[in-house]
Design an enzyme around this catalytic site. Sequence first.
Site, mmCIF file in Angstrom:
data_model
loop_
_atom_site.group_PDB
_atom_site.id
_atom_site.type_symbol
_atom_site.label_atom_id
_atom_site.label_comp_id
_atom_site.label_asym_id
_atom_site.label_seq_id
_atom_site.Cartn_x
_atom_site.Cartn_y
_atom_site.Cartn_z
ATOM 1 C CB THR B 126 -0.894 0.009 1.257
ATOM 2 O OG1 THR B 126 -1.706 -1.169 1.213
ATOM 3 C CG2 THR B 126 -1.803 1.223 1.296
ATOM 4 N N GLY B 131 -4.335 2.340 -2.541
ATOM 5 C CA GLY B 131 -4.880 1.514 -1.463
ATOM 6 C C GLY B 131 -5.541 0.324 -2.127
ATOM 7 C CB SER B 132 -9.045 -0.227 -3.226
ATOM 8 O OG SER B 132 -9.624 -0.195 -1.950
ATOM 9 C CD1 TRP B 156 -2.331 3.122 5.304
ATOM 10 C CD2 TRP B 156 -2.810 2.564 7.402
ATOM 11 N NE1 TRP B 156 -3.113 4.111 5.822
ATOM 12 C CE2 TRP B 156 -3.418 3.795 7.117
ATOM 13 C CE3 TRP B 156 -2.978 2.008 8.680
ATOM 14 C CZ2 TRP B 156 -4.180 4.485 8.057
ATOM 15 C CZ3 TRP B 156 -3.744 2.707 9.612
ATOM 16 C CH2 TRP B 156 -4.327 3.932 9.284
ATOM 17 C CD GLU B 358 -4.497 -8.916 4.659
ATOM 18 O OE1 GLU B 358 -4.491 -9.558 3.592
ATOM 19 O OE2 GLU B 358 -3.718 -9.125 5.580
#
Lengths: 259, 382, 388
Positions: B126, B131-132, B156, B358
Amino acid sequence: MRIAVCIKQILDPRAVRLSRSREAIDPRQAARIVNPPDRYALEAALRLRERHGGEVIALSVGARDVSDALREALAMGADRAILLSDEMLAGADASGVARALARAVEHIGDVSLVLTGERALDTGGGTLPARLAQELGWPVVTDASEPQLEDSILRAFQRDEKQRWSVSVALPAVLAVTRQREKPRYPPALRIAWAYREAEVETWDCDDLGLSPEEISARHTEERNLVMPPERNLGFILSGSPEEAARSLVAELRGKRLI
Amino acid sequence: MDFSLTEEQQMFRDLFAEFAAKEVAPQAAALDAEERPPLAALQKAAQQGFLGAPLPEAYGGAGLDMLGYTLLLEALGRACLSTAFTVHTHTGLAALTVLRHGTEEQKERYLPALAAGERTGAFALTEPEAGSDFGNLRTRARREGDSYVLDGTKTWVANGEIAGLFVIFACTEGGVTPFLIEREANGLTVGRRERTLGLRGLALNPLYLEGCRVLVESRLGAEGEGLAIARAAQDRGRLSVAAMSLGAAQATLDLGITFALQRKQFGVFIAEKQAIQNYLADSSAEIAALRHLVDSVAWKADQGGDYTQDAAIAKLFGSQVALRVANRMVQVHGGAGYMKDYPIERWFRDARALDIAEGPGLLQRAVIAREMLAEKGIAVVA
Amino acid sequence: MDFSFPPEMVAFRRMVREFAEEEVRPLAATIDREDRVPWETIPKLRQAGLLGVPFPQKYGGAGLGEMGYCILLEEMGRVCTSTATFIGAHIGIGAMAIYLGGTEEQKQRYLVPLARGEKLAAFALTEPGAGSDAAAIRTRAVRDGDRYILNGTKIYITNGSFADIISVMAVTDPALGARGGVTAFIVEKEYPGYKVGTIEDKMGIRGSATAELIFDEVEVPAANVLGQVGLGFVTFMQSLDVGRVTLGAACLGGAETALEMAIRYARVREQFGRPLAHLQSVQFMVAEMAAEIEALRSLVYRTAWLVDTKQPFTKEAGMCKLLGSEIASRCVDRAMQIHGALGYSRDFPLERMLRDSRIAELFEGTNEIQRIVIATELFREAGVRIRP
């Protein structure tokens, strides 16, 4: 003593939107508020009354809905509120407004001090206090704070980045009040109920003031150009200890190829 | 179709449960209050051989399959979610990635150390802008002769401040590529710990790479294999989160039942009130369904096929069950459920991470829908 | 039917919003982190006349009724649940009990300083064995000449650690129980034998002090009986009903902030090449939040109108609390989903909002109790008396 405070109702500058396509202000979302510097003026007037007794009278020029701003002044603690409302005043520029206000002050009678905010945050020319003083034939102190009264001498403070000094003037006078560290009081909830349910806002028109159209309509200012402010990019916030923040800032700047 | 665990699996399950009850659960409250990682439990887990359990015996492991691994994570999740995530990051994400994609030298160099707990593993994918959307990486790895130089920021990163070995994903000329980088490497800095709502016993740190030079031998797989490697890790991660969710849901249900059988109001135990019974029943049903789901997806993973969609389903369902059960059990506790005197409020805060970590629920849905429609021949953009 | 707010309410909201933004919001994160009451805000609330908003002016209040009080809590709920909780316990149940049940003399003596904010109030009902089952309280009040002697323990009392004036429920006749055996009393913190015990360490609303109160042979003058002897529940339940409406208003404020944050983030955060706002999932979440907020707003202000026009409102008050708390929790949760990992970080206010909002389904009567209250009213209207 009688203190007149001139207030203006403006659109909340924090909420006003700019329409870039139309190059105009979109007032839709913006609430109408009392011009913030005028609230500092009102606060100063209320403090003087608390120290020396007397009466605080709020004055404003505008259409009927401007009485809302005057009610807020009453809620804050003003004793009387007077709205100068007339079709002729609708198109007036700063000189016309100053003349109307000056005439109203004279009409009230026995006013020894006029306070107003240093400028209006919407059109912001900042010339009203001086024009007002000119009309009244009184001295004016601009950018003033913390006015104090001793006998008939008014003392106020001015400052620049480096120093602070006081100016003394004999009453009657006009004072343009600047923002100060201590914020104006919140109108107590109790007075809000009274100001909006029961209190009376007096309304005067040009006839009441003995003002002729020619005295108001002469225009002394001219709007030449309207420019949109440049677009701003969103920033980001760094947190952590100074060392960590510095490190992440450097990493960010490098990551963006800025250094 | 045999739904029972083999004798060996039962043995592992009991072993894991005993370990969790003895070494993990008693620390949970302190880890949360003091916001520190479970170093002691990690060492003990290493001594018991748990950290390397899924690895082949040659590397110090026990050859534990996915089903067995979910039993471990369920047991840990039932005791303390922070510890469960710490172990999962180390074993499931870091160690298994090295195992599946590393060269023989890399495996021999790192796997025994990871299994023995001599180095703790972390997985850095990340970034602030990714992120996603983890394909959108900005960390760069520039080839210079026999080394790569890495620059960028990772965020993160679980186990960040306790890790000795990082799997770090960067963009090379050939595409996204992971690298194995040791903590001691020059140009690698671990940043300040994130302060979080829950999972306060899990270390989460940003990583700063500035001119971090590593030998070519540190590259994991070929250039451009990174996305496939990341996806494989994500599949394992999703199933793992589902298993941890199962443990957490069971733990909170147990707390709710205990409270309902002790607390009397209106002259009876609140367990006798239908409203409370409904909460317990709904939770029990959801947990049962989740258990079967986790078992079947773990079995599918062990068969060797593609289980991306199944893992996403398990993660989506599992995290939501854990959240719902924890929330209901707070309600069962009434005002007491809000006080730090009782553990349920910590579970509530910790469980909230299960939907986010996750890959949040929204992303899982997108993955599931995409896979379903792809089977029908329709390609959807995320 | 006029759905607009009267001009004084519009002006009042504007003032409260400014106060909330300038004075309350800046402290919200700090008091949570430091686990303390925002002492510095209390004198400012007092000067702005905000600690007696609903009470008539003759009792030192602002005369703005339940509607004004809902506006106050909605605006406070937008920026800081802890501060809203403090105000709600002081005005809405503490002082309110005296307003609803007190004699003229008690109102002059106690309500006036409370409305002016010169003194602070709390409301003490809950005990270790009496939460949802409020009738199971055991704090005992024994008559002795012209006084009552109080003995017992109260827990989870908001403002308990510093309140000057506490409305307390105690058993005067154990044989009669809730029906005729419980009396409300006004206790001053200076009375000997009154002690503040443990202060709770909570998941959220950490800027609100929740305390244990211990009554050890506390002598309370008979003149401080609030309402009638034996009929304490009547006064207290009325108070709780009024408090529930405003709790709904505070939840409305929290939900509104969650929606604003969700929209702002979805506009700005890009993944997969475009802002999250373009994802249908996000659009639907935001739409659902907005719809629930609209419904809640109508419910809360209509119920406030019922209160101000002296119509029955028990059922609606329960609905305000039930729906308000659940809508606020859902909205904050959805906002957290939209914010991803950022929502989980303590460097960002959303996780505090999640912790703070969770209490609303638990206190002032759990949502299970609210359902019982509503069902009881519904069946009573249908001629059936149900047992919880």
